[in-house]
Design a protein around this motif. Structure first.
Motif, PDB file in Angstrom:
ATOM      1  N   ARG A  43     -12.819 -11.992 -19.991  1.00  0.00           N
ATOM      2  CA  ARG A  43     -11.803 -12.622 -20.494  1.00  0.00           C
ATOM      3  C   ARG A  43     -12.078 -14.161 -20.837  1.00  0.00           C
ATOM      4  N   GLU A  44     -13.401 -14.561 -21.067  1.00  0.00           N
ATOM      5  CA  GLU A  44     -13.684 -16.031 -21.077  1.00  0.00           C
ATOM      6  C   GLU A  44     -12.922 -16.933 -22.272  1.00  0.00           C
ATOM      7  N   LEU A  45     -12.710 -16.038 -23.434  1.00  0.00           N
ATOM      8  CA  LEU A  45     -12.199 -16.851 -24.506  1.00  0.00           C
ATOM      9  C   LEU A  45     -10.555 -17.153 -24.220  1.00  0.00           C
ATOM     10  N   ALA A  46     -10.167 -16.460 -23.491  1.00  0.00           N
ATOM     11  CA  ALA A  46      -8.401 -16.517 -23.380  1.00  0.00           C
ATOM     12  C   ALA A  46      -8.509 -18.038 -22.328  1.00  0.00           C
ATOM     13  N   VAL A  47      -9.385 -18.125 -21.214  1.00  0.00           N
ATOM     14  CA  VAL A  47      -9.397 -19.372 -20.555  1.00  0.00           C
ATOM     15  C   VAL A  47      -9.690 -20.582 -21.380  1.00  0.00           C
ATOM     16  N   ALA A  48     -10.835 -20.235 -22.178  1.00  0.00           N
ATOM     17  CA  ALA A  48     -11.174 -21.628 -23.002  1.00  0.00           C
ATOM     18  C   ALA A  48     -10.222 -22.180 -23.885  1.00  0.00           C
ATOM     19  N   SER A  49      -9.485 -20.898 -24.534  1.00  0.00           N
ATOM     20  CA  SER A  49      -8.139 -21.301 -25.383  1.00  0.00           C
ATOM     21  C   SER A  49      -7.161 -21.956 -24.458  1.00  0.00           C
ATOM     22  N   TYR A  50      -6.703 -21.557 -23.449  1.00  0.00           N
ATOM     23  CA  TYR A  50      -5.804 -22.148 -22.495  1.00  0.00           C
ATOM     24  C   TYR A  50      -6.067 -23.597 -22.168  1.00  0.00           C
ATOM     25  N   LEU A  51      -7.255 -23.824 -21.985  1.00  0.00           N
ATOM     26  CA  LEU A  51      -7.810 -25.121 -21.494  1.00  0.00           C
ATOM     27  C   LEU A  51      -7.850 -26.059 -22.752  1.00  0.00           C
ATOM     28  N   ARG A  52      -8.391 -25.548 -23.686  1.00  0.00           N
ATOM     29  CA  ARG A  52      -8.548 -26.498 -24.855  1.00  0.00           C
ATOM     30  C   ARG A  52      -7.199 -26.803 -25.625  1.00  0.00           C
ATOM     31  N   ASP A  53      -6.361 -25.748 -25.845  1.00  0.00           N
ATOM     32  CA  ASP A  53      -5.057 -25.771 -26.540  1.00  0.00           C
ATOM     33  C   ASP A  53      -3.911 -26.144 -25.696  1.00  0.00           C
ATOM     34  N   HIS A  54      -3.725 -26.108 -24.594  1.00  0.00           N
ATOM     35  CA  HIS A  54      -2.535 -26.229 -23.673  1.00  0.00           C
ATOM     36  C   HIS A  54      -2.605 -27.341 -22.536  1.00  0.00           C
ATOM     37  N   VAL A  55      -3.966 -27.218 -21.932  1.00  0.00           N
ATOM     38  CA  VAL A  55      -4.333 -28.141 -20.822  1.00  0.00           C
ATOM     39  C   VAL A  55      -4.823 -29.521 -21.126  1.00  0.00           C
ATOM     40  N   ALA A  56      -6.056 -29.446 -21.815  1.00  0.00           N
ATOM     41  CA  ALA A  56      -6.771 -30.627 -22.282  1.00  0.00           C
ATOM     42  C   ALA A  56      -5.773 -31.763 -22.701  1.00  0.00           C
ATOM     43  N   PRO A  57      -4.686 -31.449 -23.654  1.00  0.00           N
ATOM     44  CA  PRO A  57      -3.957 -32.341 -24.170  1.00  0.00           C
ATOM     45  C   PRO A  57      -3.308 -33.152 -23.072  1.00  0.00           C
ATOM     46  N   LEU A  58      -2.858 -32.565 -21.779  1.00  0.00           N
ATOM     47  CA  LEU A  58      -2.267 -33.093 -20.840  1.00  0.00           C
ATOM     48  C   LEU A  58      -2.801 -33.955 -19.867  1.00  0.00           C
ATOM     49  N   LEU A  59      -4.193 -33.915 -20.033  1.00  0.00           N
ATOM     50  CA  LEU A  59      -4.933 -34.636 -18.914  1.00  0.00           C
ATOM     51  C   LEU A  59      -5.402 -35.925 -19.524  1.00  0.00           C
ATOM     52  N   VAL A  60      -5.286 -36.087 -20.719  1.00  0.00           N
ATOM     53  CA  VAL A  60      -5.728 -37.565 -21.304  1.00  0.00           C
ATOM     54  C   VAL A  60      -4.602 -38.516 -20.949  1.00  0.00           C
ATOM     55  N   GLY A  61      -5.267 -39.555 -20.494  1.00  0.00           N
ATOM     56  CA  GLY A  61      -4.312 -40.735 -20.112  1.00  0.00           C
ATOM     57  C   GLY A  61      -3.996 -40.704 -18.551  1.00  0.00           C
ATOM     58  N   ARG A  62      -4.314 -39.574 -17.924  1.00  0.00           N
ATOM     59  CA  ARG A  62      -3.980 -39.442 -16.504  1.00  0.00           C
ATOM     60  C   ARG A  62      -4.973 -40.255 -15.552  1.00  0.00           C
ATOM     61  N   ASP A  63      -4.752 -40.347 -14.447  1.00  0.00           N
ATOM     62  CA  ASP A  63      -5.476 -41.084 -13.407  1.00  0.00           C
ATOM     63  C   ASP A  63      -6.302 -39.834 -12.677  1.00  0.00           C
ATOM     64  N   PRO A  64      -7.686 -39.855 -12.821  1.00  0.00           N
ATOM     65  CA  PRO A  64      -8.641 -39.002 -12.423  1.00  0.00           C
ATOM     66  C   PRO A  64      -8.572 -38.934 -11.006  1.00  0.00           C
ATOM     67  N   ALA A  65      -8.295 -39.914 -10.242  1.00  0.00           N
ATOM     68  CA  ALA A  65      -8.170 -39.758  -8.720  1.00  0.00           C
ATOM     69  C   ALA A  65      -7.003 -39.180  -8.070  1.00  0.00           C
ATOM     70  N   ARG A  66      -6.093 -39.026  -8.827  1.00  0.00           N
ATOM     71  CA  ARG A  66      -4.889 -38.226  -8.279  1.00  0.00           C
ATOM     72  C   ARG A  66      -4.977 -36.655  -8.626  1.00  0.00           C
ATOM     73  N   ILE A  67      -5.937 -36.079  -7.670  1.00  0.00           N
ATOM     74  CA  ILE A  67      -6.338 -34.716  -7.591  1.00  0.00           C
ATOM     75  C   ILE A  67      -4.983 -33.760  -7.356  1.00  0.00           C
ATOM     76  N   GLU A  68      -4.445 -33.987  -6.263  1.00  0.00           N
ATOM     77  CA  GLU A  68      -3.483 -33.094  -5.893  1.00  0.00           C
ATOM     78  C   GLU A  68      -2.277 -33.149  -6.812  1.00  0.00           C
ATOM     79  N   ASP A  69      -1.897 -34.518  -7.206  1.00  0.00           N
ATOM     80  CA  ASP A  69      -0.943 -34.744  -8.026  1.00  0.00           C
ATOM     81  C   ASP A  69      -1.047 -33.887  -9.354  1.00  0.00           C
ATOM     82  N   THR A  70      -2.241 -33.890  -9.852  1.00  0.00           N
ATOM     83  CA  THR A  70      -2.473 -33.088 -11.030  1.00  0.00           C
ATOM     84  C   THR A  70      -2.860 -31.587 -10.760  1.00  0.00           C
TER      85      THR A  70
END
Length: 408
Positions: A43-70
């Motif tokens: 089910r690889e492409l389902a995760v690829a889409s979830y990351l690319r389409d839904h998660v990646a836009p939420l990560l840009v601008g976040r502090d990478p040091a805040r692992i638990e908060d993320t």
């Protein structure tokens, strides 16, 4: 990491050097790159889409040091929680952020988790053969390669294929590389229950008492059948008997536990601590097999480990070649720093996989070590990865002799 660093990109790499892998690449403004495994077998492409389409836009601008908060943001901030696609995506982000944290501080991740509690990690591998003589040869070959723990699987008389073992050759449990849907195998529980105790007794007699011997049932038994098999295998002195029955209904393991003392291992398809909770707190299993990627990353696997430690349950994470070297490395960092980590599954990879995923972790004399490079100790050759495009693949479906579908 200055504290003012931010994530500027989150990219998904899909590659298929022998089999499909999905990898998340997180890049920060200061030029740090973190890698996370997002492979979900079949089910690889389902995760690829979830990351690319839904998660990646939420990560840009976040502090990478805040692992638990993320982690909390991605898990608790979403209405639709849990499940393998969601948790594998969250796990990929978590791994990548721990990788960045290690590179920023110049430390391997296991040092950030409290440091080593052992010098090396016991590994087990797979040995299979269509009949018992070929299985014994396979066990000997694995021992010659230094392995002290081996999972033994064989064909079943009267059946054409079993667990990726065929009469033609013994292979890994890997998707068939075609897009026409899964192959369908015929399964016979009675034939298996007659054969398995004799087969494993032959391995024990051949290998002697020193080999740590494991066996996987692949969820195909009822609780009563599982109890019968466990009782029959007690003289074999297994290290563990894996996935004896589907564990969605965790209470059924009470029946199995009441009737056998064989050590039980379950959980490679679990995605959260809540799926393990009853099995751990009632000591219905001896080993929990949740995978660092599929269970939401290092941050969440540590929660599972902490709960399990209280109840004297140990970790033996899923880790055949359907997780990439990124996830294996992450699992080893957890293993080196976690007191109740018992053993790590390791099937090995085709040579080209080691070229695509350059890694600091290593295998020697039946043991694994994550290495001491900063972060997870993994770098991905993106140019080489691009030479291996995605190929559709499916794990087989099992049917009983009457044609009805049974568990894989």
């Amino acid at each position: 990491m200055s504290g003012t660093d931010t994530i500027v990109a989150a990219d998904v790499v899909v590659t298929s050097p022998g089999r499909n892998f999905v990898t998340l690449k997180i890049t920060t403004a200061e030029g740090l790159v973190g890698w996370g495994d997002a492979t979900l077998n079949g089910r690889e492409l389902a995760v690829a889409s979830y990351l690319r389409d839904h998660v990646a836009p939420l990560l840009v601008g976040r502090d990478p040091a805040r692992i638990e908060d993320t982690w909390q943001y991605l898990y608790r901030g979403a209405y639709w929680r849990r499940g393998p696609v969601t948790m594998t995506s969250v796990g990929a982000v978590d791994l990548a952020l721990w990788d960045i944290k290690g590179k920023a501080t110049g430390q391997p991740v296991y040092q950030l988790l409290g440091g080593a509690v052992r010098d090396r990690i016991l590994a087990y591998t797979h040995a299979s053969g269509w009949d018992v003589p070929r299985l014994l040869d396979a066990v000997d070959a694995r021992r010659e390669h230094g392995f002290l723990a081996v999972r033994a699987q064989s064909g079943v008389p009267g059946l054409g294929t079993v667990y990726g073992v065929s009469e033609a050759a013994a292979g890994h449990e890997r998707p068939d590389r075609h897009g026409t849907g899964p192959d369908e195998e015929i399964w016979d529980t009675d034939a298996y229950l007659r054969h398995a105790p004799e087969m494993l007794a032959a391995v024990r007699e051949h290998a002697g008492p020193g080999l740590k011997l494991l066996h996987d049932t692949h969820h195909r038994l009822t609780p009563g059948e599982a109890a019968r098999l466990g009782r029959a295998l007690e003289p074999v002195n297994l290290f563990w008997l894996e996935d004896v029955t589907p564990a969605e209904n965790q209470e059924v393991l009470r029946h199995v536990r009441r009737h056998t003392t064989v050590p039980l291992a379950i959980g490679e398809v679990f995605n959260t601590v809540w799926e393990c909770q009853t099995l751990i707190t009632e000591q219905l299993i001896d080993f929990v097999r949740t995978c660092v990627t599929h269970a939401g990353g290092i941050s969440h696997l540590r929660r599972i480990a902490a709960l399990a430690e209280i109840w004297q349950v140990r970790l033996g994470p899923h880790g055949p070649s359907d997780i990439s070297p990124v996830a294996l490395g992450a699992s080893l960092h957890v293993g080196l720093s976690t007191p109740n980590f018992a053993i790590q599954e390791y099937m090995g990879y085709e040579p080209v996989v080691h070229e695509v995923f350059r890694h600091a972790w290593s295998y020697e004399d039946g043991h694994l070590h994550p290495g001491d490079e900063p972060g997870l100790g993994i770098e991905v050759d993106e140019a080489l990865a691009a030479r291996f495009p995605y190929e559709p693949g499916y794990l087989p479906v099992a049917r009983r002799r009457d044609g009805s579908v049974t568990d894989w």
